[in-house]
Design a protein around this motif. Structure first.
Motif, short mmCIF file in Angstrom:
data_model
loop_
_atom_site.label_atom_id
_atom_site.label_comp_id
_atom_site.label_asym_id
_atom_site.label_seq_id
_atom_site.Cartn_x
_atom_site.Cartn_y
_atom_site.Cartn_z
N GLU A 212 10.71 4.53 8.53
CA GLU A 212 10.04 5.20 7.27
C GLU A 212 8.55 4.63 7.34
O GLU A 212 8.21 4.52 6.17
N GLU A 213 8.15 4.12 8.57
CA GLU A 213 6.62 3.98 8.58
C GLU A 213 5.96 5.10 9.05
O GLU A 213 6.27 5.68 10.26
N ASP B 17 4.19 2.86 4.19
CA ASP B 17 5.67 2.64 4.35
C ASP B 17 6.49 2.94 2.85
O ASP B 17 5.72 2.70 1.90
MG MG Z 1 9.39 -0.26 6.66
#
Ligand code: MG
Ligand code: GH3
Ligand code: MG
Length: 523
Positions: A443-444, A400
């Motif tokens: 955004e992982e 992340d």
């Molecule tokens: Mg995140």
């Protein structure tokens, strides 16, 4: 259940059906044509034979009558000068009857019709005045005559042939006449009765008043024939052959000939049914001769139908499952030996190629994240499924971006996207082809490293962390990431559990200051 469902209609069966139908129609047609030709031939032949036979007998009978008249003419010439001599008359009567066998009896009478001599003597007529139609006609007409048939005073049905007797200077003296019995043995009877009987064909003779002079059934001789077209024709003096329904209603093939001297007619005939009886046998013969070739032809047609339909049948079977792998190779192997099949094969090969390509692309699209080109959750699930089936161990790394909200806030969402893409690029840079890289959320990310132990996975994670830390993100500068590492089957039996454990490790990395790798401790 419909007929077509019961028997599947395919090209081979249709060709066979077509061939069998046309063969049967041709066979029936040729049988019918041959039947008609043979039938007409039998009828024509029978009529021709009967006609020839009637002509022959008419000719013989006519000759006989003429020779009988000739004899009487000769006798009349002899008797003229000796009419006074009883013994000469008696001797001549005897000679006429016995020498030639033409007449059953012979009579010589004077100008008053009184009998002067007879043969045989047993007639006991001498001195009597004859009143029979033949005698009266001979007396009144005084010319050579053949009488109509009549019953004589002795009870015989007969015809009377007579010739007048004149003196040298033309005075009428009387006549000499011979009788021919119609019902009893006579030369006429012999002549006509010597019929070469082929089965049921027979012959009869009629006189001008339609009376039967001769018939194979003696009881009919003397009776009058009813309505009959052939009798009408022959009594008009015609010769020929025709099919006729006789006075008794029988269907006959008749040949007929006229006897102009006596005005009689000869008819030879045979029933149409008997004439056509051989037809069935003839047709059976035709059928027997046709059948072997017909069977051979059908076998050839069956084989050809198979040859023609096979490529199409095989292509049709493949068309059913064009989406399955290996179809192209199977289509390639089909022998399409004629134009249409070859064209269809070509089109199907192009079609399957395009279809497989499209399916491949769709499958890939469905498993891919469009922004980064990494796997999405679906691609991830698929990879996990395969590995699990193979019992292939793997390490899971959850990842992340740190404080990404701030990046978005400071530089905008578009720049944020650029950072995500850039990070995906860096992840690719430090992983192998067999590794599965996946964007699980905004955004992982998740990295699955097959056949990789926890320590090796930790090393890879650390290298990536450092790479990202030192990378220059255009328009942003530097970013950091946090990573959590877990291992299957070391950390949990269930794959989902392992992913959750990696997430928890990541959470701990965030908790303990970010920009770091946390490996799940071994149990
Ligand atoms: Mg995140
Ligand atoms: P932390 O260090 O705790 O992870 O802080 P963070 O700010 O990164 O917090 P978090 O991970 O919870 O925030 C995710 C943010 O990422 C929320 C959202 O604005 C942003 N984001 C999610 N998906 C996208 C995306 O596809 N593009 C961009 N530009 N931003 C995204
Ligand atoms: Mg974040």
């Amino acid at each position: 259940m419909s007929f077509t469902a019961f028997i599947r209609l395919d090209l081979r069966r249709l060709i066979l059906l077509l061939a069998i139908c046309s063969a049967l129609i041709m066979l029936a047609n040729s049988l019918h044509a041959s039947y008609r030709v043979q039938r007409q031939l039998l009828i024509d032949n029978a009529q021709e034979a009967n006609h020839a036979y009637a002509l022959k007998l008419a000719d013989s009978t006519e000759n006989f009558l003429k020779s009988a008249q000739q004899q009487l003419t000769y006798s009349a010439g002899l008797l003229g000068p000796r009419f006074g001599s009883e013994s000469a008359l008696q001797a001549e009567a005897q000679r006429l009857r016995l020498q030639t066998d033409s007449f059953n009896s012979v009579i010589i009478a004077d100008a008053q019709g009184r009998v002067r001599a007879t043969s045989p003597d047993t007639l006991q007529l001498k001195g009597q005045q004859l009143k029979s139609p033949g005698a009266l006609q001979a007396l009144s007409e005084r010319r050579p005559l053949i009488s109509q048939p009549y019953v004589s005073i002795t009870g015989n049905l007969l015809v009377f042939i007579s010739h007048p007797i004149f003196t040298d200077n033309g005075r009428y003296l009387g006549y000499v006449g011979g009788t021919i019995y119609l019902k009893q043995k006579s030369i006429l009877n012999n002549l006509l009765g010597a019929h070469y009987y082929r089965d049921d064909s027979y012959l009869y003779v009629v006189d001008q008043s339609r009376r039967l002079l001769y018939h194979p059934d003696p009881s009919r001789i003397g009776s009058v024939v009813g309505k009959n077209a052939v009798v009408d024709a022959v009594l008009r003096g015609e010769n020929g052959g025709q099919r006729v329904i006789n006075s008794r209603g029988d269907d006959m093939l008749a040949g007929y000939a006229a006897l102009p001297a006596a005005g009689w007619g000869v008819v030879a005939q045979r029933t149409t049914a008997a004439t056509l009886a051989p037809l069935d046998g003839l047709m059976l013969g035709v059928l027997r001769n046709t059948l072997p070739i017909a069977i051979l032809t059908l076998l050839c047609v069956w084989w050809l139908a198979r040859l023609i339909s096979r490529p199409l049948w095989l292509l049709a079977r493949e068309a059913h499952e064009m989406n399955l792998p290996g179809t192209s190779e199977r289509i390639q192997r089909i022998r399409s030996w004629y134009f249409e099949a070859a064209q269809i094969k070509r089109a199907m090969l192009v079609g399957t190629g395009l279809l497989q390509q499209k399916i491949g692309k769709l499958n890939l699209d469905v498993q891919t994240d469009p922004m980064t080109g990494l796997h999405n959750r679906r691609g991830l699930a698929l990879a996990l499924e395969n590995w699990q089936a193979d019992q292939r161990p793997f390490a899971a790394v959850a990842l992340d971006i740190d404080h990404f909200k701030q990046i978005n806030d400071s530089y905008g969402h578009t720049t944020g996207d650029q950072v995500i893409k850039q990070l995906a690029q860096l992840m690719r840079g430090c992983s192998r082809d067999v590794d599965v890289l996946c964007r699980t959320g905004g955004e992982e990310f998740l990295m699955l490293l097959p056949d990789t132990g926890p320590e090796a996975a930790a090393k890879v994670s650390e290298r990536l962390r450092q790479l990202v830390e030192h990378a220059d993100m255009p328009g942003v500068g530097h970013i950091t990431i946090s990573l959590g590492v877990a291992h299957w089957p070391r950390d949990a039996g269930a794959v989902a559990q392992v992913l959750k454990i990696a997430d928890e490790a990541l959470y701990r990395a965030k908790q303990t200051g970010r920009n770091r790798v946390v490996v799940q401790a071994a149990a």
